[in-house]
Design a protein around this motif. Structure first.
Motif, short mmCIF file in Angstrom:
data_model
loop_
_atom_site.label_atom_id
_atom_site.label_comp_id
_atom_site.label_asym_id
_atom_site.label_seq_id
_atom_site.Cartn_x
_atom_site.Cartn_y
_atom_site.Cartn_z
N LYS A 168 -1.96 21.31 36.34
CA LYS A 168 -3.26 21.53 35.87
C LYS A 168 -3.62 22.97 35.18
CE LYS A 168 -5.82 20.69 39.33
NZ LYS A 168 -7.42 20.36 40.30
N ALA A 169 -3.03 23.84 36.09
CA ALA A 169 -2.96 25.33 35.71
C ALA A 169 -2.12 25.53 34.44
CB ALA A 169 -2.72 26.19 36.87
N ALA A 170 -1.00 25.08 34.46
CA ALA A 170 -0.16 25.39 33.29
C ALA A 170 -1.00 24.52 31.98
CB ALA A 170 1.12 24.72 33.48
N LYS A 171 -1.17 23.26 32.23
CA LYS A 171 -1.98 22.45 31.23
C LYS A 171 -3.17 23.37 30.37
CE LYS A 171 -4.68 18.60 29.97
NZ LYS A 171 -6.05 19.21 29.97
N LYS A 172 -4.06 24.00 31.37
CA LYS A 172 -5.20 24.75 30.96
C LYS A 172 -4.70 26.07 30.28
CE LYS A 172 -9.44 26.90 32.80
NZ LYS A 172 -10.30 27.28 33.97
N VAL A 173 -3.81 26.68 30.49
CA VAL A 173 -3.23 27.88 30.01
C VAL A 173 -2.49 27.74 28.80
CG1 VAL A 173 -2.08 30.11 30.77
CG2 VAL A 173 -3.58 29.33 32.15
N TRP A 174 -1.67 26.83 29.07
CA TRP A 174 -0.71 26.82 27.93
C TRP A 174 -0.88 25.50 26.86
CZ3 TRP A 174 4.02 26.46 31.75
CH2 TRP A 174 4.42 27.71 31.99
N ILE A 175 -1.75 24.59 27.38
CA ILE A 175 -2.08 23.39 26.17
C ILE A 175 -3.26 23.41 25.84
CG2 ILE A 175 -2.03 20.92 26.26
CD1 ILE A 175 0.77 21.87 26.34
N ASP A 176 -4.39 23.69 26.52
CA ASP A 176 -5.80 23.36 26.22
C ASP A 176 -6.26 24.46 25.16
OD1 ASP A 176 -5.69 21.41 28.02
OD2 ASP A 176 -6.91 22.17 29.54
N GLN A 177 -5.54 25.55 24.95
CA GLN A 177 -6.12 26.65 24.20
C GLN A 177 -5.69 25.92 22.66
OE1 GLN A 177 -4.82 30.60 24.67
NE2 GLN A 177 -3.81 30.24 26.63
N PRO A 178 -6.43 26.29 21.60
CA PRO A 178 -6.42 25.97 20.13
C PRO A 178 -4.91 25.85 19.99
CG PRO A 178 -8.38 27.28 20.47
CD PRO A 178 -7.60 27.33 21.64
N ALA A 179 -4.57 24.84 19.28
CA ALA A 179 -3.05 24.77 18.66
C ALA A 179 -2.98 25.75 17.54
CB ALA A 179 -2.65 23.29 18.61
N HIS A 187 4.24 13.43 28.75
CA HIS A 187 4.20 12.28 28.00
C HIS A 187 2.59 12.21 27.58
CE1 HIS A 187 8.02 10.48 27.75
NE2 HIS A 187 8.13 11.02 28.80
N THR A 188 1.54 12.55 28.37
CA THR A 188 0.53 12.59 28.29
C THR A 188 -0.24 13.70 27.43
OG1 THR A 188 0.00 11.24 30.04
CG2 THR A 188 -1.95 11.98 29.19
N TYR A 189 0.18 14.83 27.96
CA TYR A 189 -0.49 16.03 27.38
C TYR A 189 0.39 16.73 26.53
CZ TYR A 189 -3.82 14.64 31.15
OH TYR A 189 -4.69 14.15 32.01
N GLY A 190 1.65 16.75 26.70
CA GLY A 190 2.68 17.35 25.71
C GLY A 190 3.14 18.47 26.63
N LEU A 191 2.84 18.88 27.71
CA LEU A 191 3.49 19.86 28.67
C LEU A 191 4.85 20.03 28.45
CD1 LEU A 191 2.08 22.06 30.27
CD2 LEU A 191 2.96 20.65 32.34
N PRO A 241 1.44 23.85 20.68
CA PRO A 241 0.79 24.37 21.61
C PRO A 241 0.60 25.83 21.55
CG PRO A 241 2.63 22.97 22.79
CD PRO A 241 2.71 23.12 21.23
N ALA A 242 -0.56 26.55 21.84
CA ALA A 242 -0.67 27.88 21.55
C ALA A 242 0.40 28.84 22.11
CB ALA A 242 -2.10 28.32 22.17
N VAL A 243 0.91 28.40 23.45
CA VAL A 243 1.89 29.28 24.19
C VAL A 243 3.09 28.38 24.22
CG1 VAL A 243 2.34 30.44 26.37
CG2 VAL A 243 -0.03 30.32 25.46
#
Length: 357
Positions: free
Chosen positions: A111-122, A180-184, A127-129
């Protein structure tokens, strides 16, 4: 240059990875997050404590806000996830901690990784990061083998048989799903039994060594014919480094030692080597005054067969062909060389292991 967050970095495999990484990648920064439960020992990190690229944070991987803070504060781009409850016996008598740490803890990190690395604008659809989430798992998720079955490959169906292995299997699936779902950007490695320095003395090899030094019984489950593949811990760290540097995102990689031994043969080997050490180094008798049987070359007389563990898997074996072909992985240590290093370490580091007994 990488900025790594290593969860469980004060535990056995994690601390050896931290030592290895800082030695071989001196330009990188490493942050260790560890709750320092019974198997986490901050003293194991003393050799790197003065390194300016190392920092330690005491905390729980289930604390998602803390993980988010560390990812942002230290500009983490690589998370290597070792933190886990890992002792099968403890999972049988108290499975709750295994569900909480191994499943919910991994979910918290994801959850933390997705929020910091994925959920920011691409940026340009990416991914932003730029990042990697590497999950360290076990061969036990595959279940058990007969003496004639082929070794586990990455395509072997999961069939966990203990609360520990079931909790690790669940965490593996969560990591896969977040890719597979979020691209992490994830990778997973499944390793065989590790041995080496800083191994908590409840595990087989350090248990036998330390019990011999105290003249205590050497417990062997059932007939002792359970077979495991043994991997020197620094070879495991080297394998993870290869996965991080060359591994394909979304893939699983088996890391093994090509070194199958029955438990009873491991115990007898430790006894033999300890007998030899006390002959070759007479000063050990003074250093370990309780070690009476080994002093007389009779450590094997301490072997005691005990009732077998519930649901005890008969054999694990790792087929690391994929990791070898894709990444160039091969263990550097033979069992002879790795075991010699391990035994010498325990004989020289009583101050580390004795307070843990």
């Amino acid at each position: 240059m990488r900025n790594l967050l290593v969860t469980g970095g004060a535990g056995f495999i994690g601390v050896n990875f931290v030592h290895y990484w800082l030695s071989n990648n001196p330009q990188d920064k490493v942050v260790v997050l560890d709750a320092l439960t019974y198997a986490g020992n901050k003293a194991s990190l003393e050799p790197v404590a003065a390194n300016p690229n190392f920092s330690f944070v005491k905390g729980d991987i289930c604390d998602t806000e803390l993980v988010e803070k560390l990812l942002n504060q230290h500009h983490i781009d690589t998370l290597v996830h070792f933190a886990a409850e890992s002792h099968v016996d403890r999972s049988i008598t108290g499975p709750d901690a295994f569900i909480e740490t191994n499943i919910m803890g991994t979910y918290s990190l994801l959850k933390a990784a997705k929020k910091v690395w994925i959920d920011q604008p691409a940026i340009d659809g990416k991914p932003a990061v730029a990042h990697r989430f590497h999950h360290v798992s076990t061969d036990e998720v595959y279940g058990t083998l007969s003496p004639t079955d082929p070794a586990f490959t990455e395509d072997t169906a999961y069939a966990p048989n203990s609360p520990y292995s079931a909790s690790k299997a669940a965490s593996d699936h969560l990591v896969r799903a977040y890719h597979h779902t979020y691209g992490l950007q994830v990778t997973t490695s499944n390793c065989s039994n590790n041995y080496g320095p800083y191994h908590f003395p409840e595990k087989l090899i350090p248990l036998i060594i330390t019990n011999i030094l105290q003249d205590k019984p050497l417990p062997v489950y059932g007939d002792g014919q359970q077979i495991r593949d043994w991997l020197y811990v620094e070879d495991h760290a080297r394998g993870i480094e290869l996965v991080l540097n060359k591994g394909r995102v979304g893939e699983n990689y088996n890391i093994g030692g090509n070194n199958e031994w029955a438990n009873i043969d491991i115990v007898k080997l430790v006894c033999k080597q300890m007998n030899n050490k006390f002959i070759q180094q007479p000063q050990l008798a003074e250093q370990f005054p309780l070690a009476k049987q080994v002093l007389h070359g009779k450590a094997e007389q301490l072997i005691t067969y005990v009732e077998d563990r519930a649901g005890h898997d008969r054999r694990y074996a790792i087929d690391a062909t994929k990791t070898n072909h894709e990444l160039g992985y091969e263990p550097k240590e033979s069992f002879d060389s790795g075991f010699a290093k391990t035994l010498d370490w325990y004989l020289s580091n009583e101050s580390w292991w004795k307070p843990l007994l």
